[in-house]
Design an enzyme around this catalytic site. Structure first.
Site, PDB file in Angstrom:
ATOM      1  CG  ASP A 146      60.206  39.161 -30.819  1.00 20.97           C
ATOM      2  OD1 ASP A 146      59.280  39.967 -30.623  1.00 20.97           O
ATOM      3  OD2 ASP A 146      61.388  39.442 -30.565  1.00 20.97           O
ATOM      4  CB  SER A 147      60.022  42.367 -33.959  1.00 20.13           C
ATOM      5  OG  SER A 147      60.660  42.548 -32.709  1.00 20.13           O
ATOM      6  CB  CYS A 196      56.296  40.214 -30.380  1.00 17.52           C
ATOM      7  SG  CYS A 196      56.529  41.932 -30.867  1.00 17.52           S
ATOM      8  CD  GLU A 249      66.680  41.905 -33.079  1.00 14.94           C
ATOM      9  OE1 GLU A 249      67.124  41.325 -34.074  1.00 14.94           O
ATOM     10  OE2 GLU A 249      65.860  41.376 -32.295  1.00 14.94           O
ATOM     11  CB  CYS A 294      59.723  45.076 -24.874  1.00 18.07           C
ATOM     12  SG  CYS A 294      60.675  44.652 -26.353  1.00 18.07           S
ATOM     13  CG  HIS A 302      63.953  42.577 -28.078  1.00 22.63           C
ATOM     14  ND1 HIS A 302      62.771  42.381 -28.750  1.00 22.63           N
ATOM     15  CD2 HIS A 302      64.945  42.384 -28.992  1.00 22.63           C
ATOM     16  CE1 HIS A 302      63.026  42.089 -30.022  1.00 22.63           C
ATOM     17  NE2 HIS A 302      64.346  42.079 -30.199  1.00 22.63           N
TER      18      HIS A 302
HETATM   19  N1  DGL Z   1      59.975  41.909 -28.603  1.00 20.21           N
HETATM   20  C1  DGL Z   1      59.086  42.936 -29.078  1.00 20.21           C
HETATM   21  C2  DGL Z   1      58.058  43.263 -27.996  1.00 20.21           C
HETATM   22  O1  DGL Z   1      57.867  42.468 -27.081  1.00 20.21           O
HETATM   23  C3  DGL Z   1      59.949  44.010 -29.595  1.00 20.21           C
HETATM   24  C4  DGL Z   1      59.326  45.084 -30.285  1.00 20.21           C
HETATM   25  C5  DGL Z   1      60.100  45.773 -31.356  1.00 20.21           C
HETATM   26  O2  DGL Z   1      60.556  45.119 -32.289  1.00 20.21           O
HETATM   27  O3  DGL Z   1      60.147  46.992 -31.256  1.00 20.21           O
HETATM   28  O4  DGL Z   1      57.391  44.266 -28.028  1.00 20.21           O
END
Ligand code: DGL
Length: 268
Positions: A8-9, A71, A149, A181, A183
């Site tokens: 993931d990011s 993600c 984050e 998302c 997150h």
């Molecule tokens: N967890 C990512 C998603 O599902 C986050 C995206 C981001 O870093 O903006 O889209």
């Protein structure tokens, strides 16, 4: 047992790892958080594709038998190219608009996702397959990922921003909200604080892990030993804080697994 890469990011994909550890605890996992570059949702399509591909190649080079792109943004932008370049199963995550359309009583569904996901061809193609009687209120969650984050998912600042983002969804009368998302499942407490129990929340981690399980069975990687596997947490920003956040955010007890963290050096 299999080695599974989860990428993931940032820390969002821990919501998928959590479900994977619940359903498939015997496997070994590498969780890769590109927190130095989060949020992806406001970056260009080309950048997201190139970075996601590089990180999935890195996970494949570590011996992963399958990769979960945990993600929505990276899945929307990059999964086709990643699948074209890697020969292992690649499982993606998409906003759960289909189950939401099925569960909504009044046909009004809010979708909270990143700007990049909402604009992507993949998301809009999925939307086009759904029946017209359902109305989707699409809202970008700009600014939420950096707060999560920073470990501020339950803060007043997050509540304020979230309530602004949820306003159009509520004003439209939505009875269902898609957490588009990975997150955002970590905002459940804040969302419930703002909305109470009146809205159905949809996230797809269970479906994603069931899909992973099917793919592992095809590869004959079954999970029938009683022992828990290992978890390696890799961060491009700060491995100690990733480990601390994982301990805090995961509902699974990480102590049951042999757990390590590491810093991600240059990957390109
Ligand atoms: N967890 C990512 C998603 O599902 C986050 C995206 C981001 O870093 O903006 O889209």
């Amino acid at each position: 047992m299999a080695l599974i890469g989860v990428f993931d990011s940032g820390v969002g994909g821990l919501s998928i790892l959590d479900e994977a550890l619940r359903q498939l605890p015997q496997h070994d996992y590498i969780y890769l958080a590109d927190s130095a570059n989060a949020p992806y949702g406001e970056k260009s399509s080309n950048w997201i594709t190139a970075r996601s591909l590089a990180l999935c190649k890195y996970l494949a080079s570590k011996g992963c038998h399958a990769i979960v792109i945990a993600c929505n943004t990276a899945t929307a932008e990059a999964i086709a190219q990643i699948r074209a370049e890697l020969s292992i199963p690649i499982i993606g995550v998409e906003p759960g608009i289909k189950p939401a359309a099925m569960q909504s009583q009044n046909g009004i569904v809010g979708v909270l996702a990143t700007e990049a996901t909402l604009k992507s061809d993949k998301f809009n193609a999925l939307l086009a397959t759904l029946p017209d009687h359902c109305r989707f209120i699409k809202q970008s969650g700009a600014g939420l990922v950096p707060l999560i984050e920073a470990g501020k998912a339950d803060s007043e600042e997050t509540l304020d921003l979230l309530s602004k983002h949820l306003e159009p969804i509520l004003d439209a009368g939505s009875d269902t909200l898609v957490l588009g998302c990975t997150h955002y499942p970590f905002l459940r407490k804040s969302i419930r604080k703002l909305l109470g129990d009146t809205i159905t929340l949809i996230d797809t981690s269970d479906a994603v892990v069931r899909q992973l399980k099917r793919q592992l069975e095809v590869l004959d990687h079954r999970s029938d030993s009683g022992e828990c596997g290992s978890v390696l947490l890799i961060s491009s920003k700060d491995e100690a804080s990733l480990l601390a956040m994982a301990k805090d955010l995961l509902s699974n007890d990480l102590n049951l697994h042999s757990t390590h963290s590491a810093f991600l050096g240059d990957v390109s």
